[in-house]
Scaffold this motif. Sequence first.
Motif, PDB file in Angstrom:
ATOM      1  N   THR A  10       0.812  -1.369  -0.063  1.00  0.00           N
ATOM      2  CA  THR A  10      -0.005   0.000  -0.077  1.00  0.00           C
ATOM      3  C   THR A  10       0.819   1.366   0.076  1.00  0.00           C
ATOM      4  N   ILE A  11       0.270   2.465  -0.221  1.00  0.00           N
ATOM      5  CA  ILE A  11       0.897   3.692  -0.503  1.00  0.00           C
ATOM      6  C   ILE A  11       1.619   4.135   1.052  1.00  0.00           C
ATOM      7  N   GLU A  12       0.490   3.714   2.008  1.00  0.00           N
ATOM      8  CA  GLU A  12       0.941   4.137   3.284  1.00  0.00           C
ATOM      9  C   GLU A  12       2.296   3.301   3.668  1.00  0.00           C
ATOM     10  N   GLN A  13       2.173   1.872   3.487  1.00  0.00           N
ATOM     11  CA  GLN A  13       3.357   1.150   3.884  1.00  0.00           C
ATOM     12  C   GLN A  13       4.790   1.549   3.091  1.00  0.00           C
ATOM     13  N   ASN A  15       5.315   4.407   2.058  1.00  0.00           N
ATOM     14  CA  ASN A  15       5.841   5.723   2.564  1.00  0.00           C
ATOM     15  C   ASN A  15       6.669   5.365   3.974  1.00  0.00           C
ATOM     16  N   GLU A  16       6.349   4.353   4.616  1.00  0.00           N
ATOM     17  CA  GLU A  16       6.879   4.205   5.891  1.00  0.00           C
ATOM     18  C   GLU A  16       8.176   3.667   5.451  1.00  0.00           C
ATOM     19  N   LYS A  19      10.847   6.215   4.588  1.00  0.00           N
ATOM     20  CA  LYS A  19      11.277   7.063   5.857  1.00  0.00           C
ATOM     21  C   LYS A  19      12.236   6.193   6.226  1.00  0.00           C
ATOM     22  N   LYS A  53       5.206  -1.150  14.215  1.00  0.00           N
ATOM     23  CA  LYS A  53       6.523  -0.329  13.454  1.00  0.00           C
ATOM     24  C   LYS A  53       7.321  -1.013  12.428  1.00  0.00           C
TER      25      LYS A  53
END
Length: 279
Positions: A10-13, A15-16, A19, A53
């Motif tokens: 996913t996009i959220e994963q 992005n993490e 980082k 996390k």
Amino acid sequence: MPLSLQIIETIEQLNEMAKLEEEIWGTAPIPLHQTLTVAKNGGLIIGAYESGKLVGFVYSFPGFRNGEVYLCSHMMGIAESFRDQGIGYRLKMKQAEEARRRGYQRIRWTYDPLQSRNGYLNVAKLGAAAVGYVENCYGEMNDALNGQLPSDRFIVEWRLDERPTGERSLATADVLKARRLVVLDADQRADGLLRPVLKDVDEKAAPLLLAAIPLDFPQLKERDLALALEWRLTTRALFQRLLMEGWIAASAWRRSGEPAMYYIWRWRNEWLPQKGEEE
């Protein structure tokens, strides 16, 4: 909460993951549009999560060579406070499991042959083999790990269809018996740093060869850059010659208290089944 391994898509994963990548290497991460496209088109990205996390990941995508599709494992990173806990091993084993399920028969990747932590994981614990060598593979790199030296890399092949994965290495007693077959040794200087020493060995009659690298090359590089460059150029010349002559780095050995790790070189035609292809 125990560590969990999950497919990242996913996009959220992603992005993490970006980082964490930036935190580990201190450089701009792979663009989101690239990682998302990989995830949606046959690639395989796996994350290691602690209490929800992301603390590690392995990033891979399809490759093609000699008429065969394989999985190209491009990057693996672990957050600094979570290193040396077996997370990299678990990520790679999960990668192999999922790759088999998706129909891949081999995984290929590159790594710096002077990084002993990666070397031991790749060729001793996982059972992959170093089958090629690329000089200055990525050109000049400015991150903390690669800066100031040519970015030479081993090409590693992990065959999932012909040999079970898992740790393979020689017993300490067997390695000690083979010390006469050391082609590259590490001599400790007065300041404690190791310098490379080439040895004269009858290689054609040898069942295996041993070649040393410093156990902590990053520290050596930090203390003596000229010596680090000597290690790079000495191992480059030796490893390229051995590969050209038909050897592969098939395992590795280290012992507690010793400042060096030894690659164990085997004849390729005795170690890897042939498929009629040239590396």
